[in-house]
Write an enzyme that holds these catalytic residues in place. Sequence first.
Site, PDB file in Angstrom:
ATOM      1  N   LEU A 136       0.863  -1.176   0.000  1.00 55.71           N
ATOM      2  CA  LEU A 136       0.000   0.000   0.000  1.00 55.71           C
ATOM      3  C   LEU A 136       0.902   1.228   0.000  1.00 55.71           C
ATOM      4  O   LEU A 136       1.970   1.213   0.611  1.00 55.71           O
ATOM      5  CB  LEU A 136      -0.908   0.033   1.244  1.00 55.71           C
ATOM      6  CG  LEU A 136      -1.958  -1.071   1.376  1.00 55.71           C
ATOM      7  CD1 LEU A 136      -2.699  -0.929   2.707  1.00 55.71           C
ATOM      8  CD2 LEU A 136      -2.954  -1.041   0.219  1.00 55.71           C
ATOM      9  N   ASP A 137       0.469   2.299  -0.663  1.00 52.15           N
ATOM     10  CA  ASP A 137       1.245   3.530  -0.660  1.00 52.15           C
ATOM     11  C   ASP A 137       1.399   4.051   0.765  1.00 52.15           C
ATOM     12  O   ASP A 137       0.591   3.741   1.652  1.00 52.15           O
ATOM     13  CB  ASP A 137       0.555   4.595  -1.523  1.00 52.15           C
ATOM     14  CG  ASP A 137       0.563   4.244  -2.997  1.00 52.15           C
ATOM     15  OD1 ASP A 137       1.455   3.483  -3.419  1.00 52.15           O
ATOM     16  OD2 ASP A 137      -0.332   4.712  -3.720  1.00 52.15           O
ATOM     17  N   LYS A 138       2.415   4.872   0.976  1.00 50.36           N
ATOM     18  CA  LYS A 138       2.733   5.369   2.325  1.00 50.36           C
ATOM     19  C   LYS A 138       1.525   5.974   3.021  1.00 50.36           C
ATOM     20  O   LYS A 138       1.284   5.712   4.210  1.00 50.36           O
ATOM     21  CB  LYS A 138       3.850   6.410   2.220  1.00 50.36           C
ATOM     22  CG  LYS A 138       4.245   7.028   3.553  1.00 50.36           C
ATOM     23  CD  LYS A 138       5.350   8.049   3.384  1.00 50.36           C
ATOM     24  CE  LYS A 138       5.706   8.708   4.710  1.00 50.36           C
ATOM     25  NZ  LYS A 138       6.780   9.713   4.562  1.00 50.36           N
ATOM     26  N   ARG A 174      -5.705   5.686  -7.958  1.00 50.37           N
ATOM     27  CA  ARG A 174      -5.412   7.119  -7.934  1.00 50.37           C
ATOM     28  C   ARG A 174      -5.408   7.707  -9.348  1.00 50.37           C
ATOM     29  O   ARG A 174      -5.980   8.780  -9.589  1.00 50.37           O
ATOM     30  CB  ARG A 174      -4.066   7.356  -7.249  1.00 50.37           C
ATOM     31  CG  ARG A 174      -4.045   6.939  -5.789  1.00 50.37           C
ATOM     32  CD  ARG A 174      -2.639   6.907  -5.210  1.00 50.37           C
ATOM     33  NE  ARG A 174      -2.009   8.215  -5.253  1.00 50.37           N
ATOM     34  CZ  ARG A 174      -0.738   8.426  -4.934  1.00 50.37           C
ATOM     35  NH1 ARG A 174       0.040   7.410  -4.567  1.00 50.37           N
ATOM     36  NH2 ARG A 174      -0.231   9.645  -4.985  1.00 50.37           N
TER      37      ARG A 174
END
Length: 275
Positions: free
Chosen positions: A106-108, A208
């Site tokens: 998962l992205d930060k 996104r």
Amino acid sequence: MKWQAARPEKLIAFLQAQLGGSYSGKQLRRALEANLCRVNARVERFGSASIKTGDTVELASSWKNLVAQKPAPIETIYEDEHLTIINKPAGWVSKDIQPSKLVHRLDKDTTGLLILAKSHLAFEKMKGLFEKKEIVKEYLALVDGHPSQNEGRIENRLGKKGSYQGQTIWGSSPTGSIATTEWKALAKGKNSTLLLCKPLTGRTHQIRVHLAEMNHPILVDRQYAKSFRCKHFIQRPLLHAHTLRFIHPFLNKEISLKAPLPRDFQEVLKLEHIN
């Protein structure tokens, strides 16, 4: 908190002066990086930015909470001898979560369900489920504005397009990899819409990019949008890995999990009058 600049100077010096020198540049930069400062109604993330005489500088009331905030603990949603599934908080980089082996990422700043394998065999089994598309994931995203339709399916090819603050930018590309996302509107706010998104492929930044390219970027995903209709102070892109469902490769039973929304996401929903 709102002030008007009396003379030209660097933003970080101006903020320190207005706050009586009680906070360090490092502390104030955390607030800037969390999108909590505006200059003339536009978010400014860099303390080195120059402000001019007469500029209006605004700092969100929540900035002190951020500065005093300790890293959120990691909540375990499910665990057995083979797997651990956590509710990843914002700010944690997936690769830094130890000692188990990450099955996916998962992205930060993305929160929610993340699978970790306790052995190489468990890792291989779970990767196999992902490759066969036998793991169903659903995300909640709060997007800018109101889509004209209540649901849809986006399918295109995504490839590298450039970079932003050291991060790779992805977008539609005729030579990229196929990416498919299904989405459905759950509720509309004043200037935003809560979407349930189901990625059918696992491309980097897929949700996104797809939402930004339909002109309804995730609030506040500045990597993929320069401006937003919604003007709330928001610290990070509001994307949450909400549900996860698969047949356990060792126990041969369905695992169905849900991660609660983090507090900052809930607070913005309240501001937008979304129940």
